[in-house]
Design a protein around this motif. Sequence first.
Motif, PDB file in Angstrom:
ATOM      1  N   GLU A  16       0.851  -1.186   0.000  1.00 19.88           N
ATOM      2  CA  GLU A  16       0.000   0.000   0.000  1.00 19.88           C
ATOM      3  C   GLU A  16       0.889   1.239   0.000  1.00 19.88           C
ATOM      4  OE1 GLU A  16      -3.739   1.819   2.587  1.00 19.88           O
ATOM      5  OE2 GLU A  16      -2.227   0.591   3.595  1.00 19.88           O
ATOM      6  N   PHE A  18       0.792   5.458   0.234  1.00 22.33           N
ATOM      7  CA  PHE A  18       0.047   6.670   0.533  1.00 22.33           C
ATOM      8  C   PHE A  18       0.479   7.766  -0.436  1.00 22.33           C
ATOM      9  CE2 PHE A  18      -0.038   5.260   5.235  1.00 22.33           C
ATOM     10  CZ  PHE A  18      -1.167   4.490   5.008  1.00 22.33           C
ATOM     11  N   THR A  19      -0.468   8.586  -0.864  1.00 16.81           N
ATOM     12  CA  THR A  19      -0.171   9.662  -1.789  1.00 16.81           C
ATOM     13  C   THR A  19      -1.167  10.805  -1.607  1.00 16.81           C
ATOM     14  OG1 THR A  19      -0.162  10.305  -4.143  1.00 16.81           O
ATOM     15  CG2 THR A  19      -1.471   8.380  -3.552  1.00 16.81           C
ATOM     16  N   PRO A  22      -3.947  10.841  -5.238  1.00 17.42           N
ATOM     17  CA  PRO A  22      -4.219   9.448  -5.603  1.00 17.42           C
ATOM     18  C   PRO A  22      -4.572   9.235  -7.066  1.00 17.42           C
ATOM     19  CG  PRO A  22      -5.961  10.339  -4.194  1.00 17.42           C
ATOM     20  CD  PRO A  22      -4.833  11.311  -4.145  1.00 17.42           C
ATOM     21  N   ASP A  43     -11.097   5.340   0.177  1.00 12.93           N
ATOM     22  CA  ASP A  43     -10.133   6.253  -0.440  1.00 12.93           C
ATOM     23  C   ASP A  43      -8.968   5.507  -1.079  1.00 12.93           C
ATOM     24  OD1 ASP A  43      -8.962   5.365   1.872  1.00 12.93           O
ATOM     25  OD2 ASP A  43      -8.517   7.342   2.709  1.00 12.93           O
ATOM     26  N   SER A  44      -9.190   4.227  -1.443  1.00 14.18           N
ATOM     27  CA  SER A  44      -8.133   3.405  -2.021  1.00 14.18           C
ATOM     28  C   SER A  44      -8.475   2.966  -3.438  1.00 14.18           C
ATOM     29  CB  SER A  44      -7.870   2.168  -1.158  1.00 14.18           C
ATOM     30  OG  SER A  44      -7.374   2.530   0.115  1.00 14.18           O
ATOM     31  N   THR A  61      -3.607   4.652  -1.690  1.00 12.40           N
ATOM     32  CA  THR A  61      -4.512   5.243  -0.711  1.00 12.40           C
ATOM     33  C   THR A  61      -4.229   6.729  -0.550  1.00 12.40           C
ATOM     34  OG1 THR A  61      -4.711   3.155   0.492  1.00 12.40           O
ATOM     35  CG2 THR A  61      -5.325   5.161   1.674  1.00 12.40           C
ATOM     36  N   ARG A  63      -3.767  10.116   1.157  1.00 15.00           N
ATOM     37  CA  ARG A  63      -3.376  10.648   2.459  1.00 15.00           C
ATOM     38  C   ARG A  63      -2.792  12.046   2.246  1.00 15.00           C
ATOM     39  NH1 ARG A  63      -5.892   6.983   4.104  1.00 15.00           N
ATOM     40  NH2 ARG A  63      -5.379   5.439   5.709  1.00 15.00           N
ATOM     41  N   ARG A  65       0.115  12.997   3.100  1.00 12.92           N
ATOM     42  CA  ARG A  65       1.535  12.893   2.778  1.00 12.92           C
ATOM     43  C   ARG A  65       1.826  11.532   2.140  1.00 12.92           C
ATOM     44  NH1 ARG A  65       5.418  14.117   7.644  1.00 12.92           N
ATOM     45  NH2 ARG A  65       4.186  12.472   8.632  1.00 12.92           N
ATOM     46  N   ALA A  66       2.858  11.493   1.305  1.00 13.13           N
ATOM     47  CA  ALA A  66       3.281  10.241   0.700  1.00 13.13           C
ATOM     48  C   ALA A  66       3.924   9.334   1.751  1.00 13.13           C
ATOM     49  CB  ALA A  66       4.269  10.514  -0.433  1.00 13.13           C
ATOM     50  N   GLY A  69       2.086   2.400   3.290  1.00 10.40           N
ATOM     51  CA  GLY A  69       1.054   1.922   4.188  1.00 10.40           C
ATOM     52  C   GLY A  69       1.397   0.526   4.657  1.00 10.40           C
ATOM     53  N   ASN A 267       6.569   9.333  -3.800  1.00  5.48           N
ATOM     54  CA  ASN A 267       7.239   8.093  -3.423  1.00  5.48           C
ATOM     55  C   ASN A 267       8.267   7.694  -4.486  1.00  5.48           C
ATOM     56  OD1 ASN A 267       5.730   7.322  -0.966  1.00  5.48           O
ATOM     57  ND2 ASN A 267       3.988   7.210  -2.373  1.00  5.48           N
TER      58      ASN A 267
END
Length: 317
Positions: A16, A18-19, A22, A43-44, A61, A63, A65-66, A69, A267
């Motif tokens: 997973e 985070f970004t 998205p 939110d995924s 997902t 978020r 911040r990057a 997860g 990322n």
Amino acid sequence: MQPEPFRDIAHVGSVELFTPVPERTRDFFVDLMAMKEVHRQGDSIYVHAWDDYESYTVKITGRDRAGVGRTFLRAASPQALRRRVEAIEAAGLGSGWSEDEFGLGPVFLFADPDGHDMGVYYETERYVAPDEHRPSLKNQASRFPGRGANIRRLDHVNYLAADVAAAGEFMTGVLGARPTERIVNDDGSPAAVWFSVCNKSYDLVYTSDWLGARGRLHHAAFATDTREDILRAADVFLEAGIHIETGPHKHAIQQTFFLYVWEPGGNRIELCNAGARLILAPDWEVVTWTQAERAKGQAWGLKTIETFHTHGTPVIE
């Protein structure tokens, strides 16, 4: 010597990411990495690499911040799952079972000593290609995409850690991974360790976080069939305005042909090809690299650029 529970973990199933953007991260994986969107939940967004036998490869997902997860690890059997759950609970790092993960049966949730979230499971839903993506060869999961980077599968995850030694003890003693290569500082402490859970040369990596922070990501890596796929991907990323950080080139450690880019959320993503390199020796001896040896750069002389040591997600100002 490999740990006794080696092979209780069959492979790294999915990761997973985070970004904060998205949809743009989704487009990066679908349009440029040649994956397919297969599901949305909350939110995924779930995307699938063309020869992944499981239902998805990356969970994207949203978020603020990057970062990374949860990393999902498939156990080799129900019995292996029970053994690893018992070991995780004995280490005091488990947080219980979840049955809410898309495409997976019961998942035991836990964290490594550095705070990276993980989950181990056995039951999984196999990917069934829709008619428009059905392959001509029945022994692959989906039709070859023939576009972008042609990513075949998830290869490995490289975590940043405040205490690489503690993470390594967890990897070997609790999850049953075996170290294959490592960088050792002049004072004898580990700067980075590469771990394998199968015959691949590595699956999970821990690198010392230069800020001493916990729970951050260095990069997630995805495998291509050939080096040429990576060379073509560099042109694709160039035209798409994706930040190319370093490469294409060849690592000295693990001999992986690589390209590093930053996806739109921030990322670091590696495209990698390790050729036919496997670890077949049951008594593999860990290869150790010194600081002086690492200072020489990569296999063909490319010097490691500064951001490779300083950039991690989430970014800490």
